[in-house]
Design an enzyme around this catalytic site. Sequence first.
Site, PDB file in Angstrom:
ATOM      1  N   LYS A  52       1.117  -1.052   0.202  1.00  0.00           N
ATOM      2  CA  LYS A  52      -0.022  -0.062  -0.252  1.00  0.00           C
ATOM      3  C   LYS A  52       0.447   1.411   0.142  1.00  0.00           C
ATOM      4  O   LYS A  52       0.432   1.947  -0.141  1.00  0.00           O
ATOM      5  CB  LYS A  52      -1.142   0.017   1.188  1.00  0.00           C
ATOM      6  CG  LYS A  52      -2.177  -0.873   1.230  1.00  0.00           C
ATOM      7  CD  LYS A  52      -2.593  -1.624   2.435  1.00  0.00           C
ATOM      8  CE  LYS A  52      -3.787  -2.357   2.250  1.00  0.00           C
ATOM      9  NZ  LYS A  52      -4.335  -2.389   3.494  1.00  0.00           N
ATOM     10  N   GLN A  96      -4.984  -1.445   9.357  1.00  0.00           N
ATOM     11  CA  GLN A  96      -5.088  -3.098   8.509  1.00  0.00           C
ATOM     12  C   GLN A  96      -5.185  -4.216   9.858  1.00  0.00           C
ATOM     13  O   GLN A  96      -5.155  -4.861  11.096  1.00  0.00           O
ATOM     14  CB  GLN A  96      -2.868  -3.423   8.455  1.00  0.00           C
ATOM     15  CG  GLN A  96      -3.390  -4.941   7.895  1.00  0.00           C
ATOM     16  CD  GLN A  96      -3.733  -4.410   6.488  1.00  0.00           C
ATOM     17  OE1 GLN A  96      -3.885  -3.608   6.025  1.00  0.00           O
ATOM     18  NE2 GLN A  96      -4.084  -6.119   5.526  1.00  0.00           N
ATOM     19  N   ASP A 119     -11.037   2.548   4.190  1.00  0.00           N
ATOM     20  CA  ASP A 119     -11.302   1.319   3.946  1.00  0.00           C
ATOM     21  C   ASP A 119     -12.494   1.192   3.799  1.00  0.00           C
ATOM     22  O   ASP A 119     -13.563  -0.354   2.504  1.00  0.00           O
ATOM     23  CB  ASP A 119     -10.843   0.042   5.182  1.00  0.00           C
ATOM     24  CG  ASP A 119      -9.755  -0.227   5.013  1.00  0.00           C
ATOM     25  OD1 ASP A 119      -8.854  -0.999   4.184  1.00  0.00           O
ATOM     26  OD2 ASP A 119      -8.958  -0.657   6.107  1.00  0.00           O
TER      27      ASP A 119
HETATM   28  N1  GUN Z   1      -7.253  -7.226   5.901  1.00  0.00           N
HETATM   29  C1  GUN Z   1      -7.104  -8.019   4.516  1.00  0.00           C
HETATM   30  N2  GUN Z   1      -7.866  -6.595   3.848  1.00  0.00           N
HETATM   31  C2  GUN Z   1      -8.053  -5.964   4.625  1.00  0.00           C
HETATM   32  C3  GUN Z   1      -8.070  -4.611   3.967  1.00  0.00           C
HETATM   33  O1  GUN Z   1      -8.571  -4.196   2.838  1.00  0.00           O
HETATM   34  N3  GUN Z   1      -8.201  -3.476   4.881  1.00  0.00           N
HETATM   35  C4  GUN Z   1      -7.769  -3.615   6.160  1.00  0.00           C
HETATM   36  N4  GUN Z   1      -7.702  -2.400   6.739  1.00  0.00           N
HETATM   37  N5  GUN Z   1      -7.178  -4.878   6.686  1.00  0.00           N
HETATM   38  C5  GUN Z   1      -7.550  -6.031   5.841  1.00  0.00           C
END
Ligand code: GUN
Length: 293
Positions: A52, A96, A119
Amino acid sequence: MQLIDGKAIAEQVKQEIAAQVAEMVANGQKRPHLAAILVGHDGGSETYVANKVKACEVCGFTSTLIRFEADITEEELLAKVKELNEDDDVDGFIVQLPLPKHINEQHVIEAIDYRKDVDGFHPINVGRMNIGLPCFVSATPNGILELLKRYNIETKGKKCVVLGRSNIVGKPMAALLMQKAYPGDCTVTVCHSHTANIKEECQAADIIVAALGQPEFVTADMVKPGAVIIDVGTTRVPDSTRKSGFKLTGDVKFDEVAPKCSFITPVPGGVGPMTICSLMKNTLLAGEKVIYK
Ligand code: GUN
């Protein structure tokens, strides 16, 4: 059969975002700023967050990575969320997941200002998405919609089976595919661990979105000839022949299913790269303040 190249589309979308950011900056606007909170040292989460941050660079965003050890308390984490909510320089941020067991994930998600929730996990964004209002849509389903669009895949009136009912993929995917829009206008069936006759449900489907997290669950005998197959699975299956020690494995038995269908996403290189790309799109929208003023 046509392979849906998520990696190539994701690169294309990131270049489009970078061009828009360059224009924003040339017009004297601020670069969009994404912050990410990573708790602990889970291997998968480390990789996702690193990717990311890398994607932010490609798009021309400012990024901030905030790390905490796994023993951080919920109160300490909530205090950081509050700080980011109030930081005018941060346009959007993510925490996350998964979080360590002693932290209530839902408390954390609901503490995030929905206007910075890139998100799309906050109940306000989830609710708005369900009734078709502008909002931040969660990354994986949004990435899948983008793939359907970029490959001009017809969805209107199609029978779609979503395998899995998670809050971050199955449920939003079902809601989006049934919305009055393109991509959408599908007749959607959601299957899960208690569904009777999953095989028959799949055999009737024009589009299957497999998001169960069960490696190679979808086999050729479950697929109608000419179906569109979207594979969301990313299970790390041990593989001693690889340097990493694992093989990323989808929910679809690719080798036998691919020859039967019209379109299919590979794993890796299908839905995965699009997920990060969707987060970048949401960050751009957050920076532009187009959804929430
Ligand atoms: N863990 C797995 N996929 C995601 C996501 O799209 N966002 C976040 N914050 N955590 C995740």
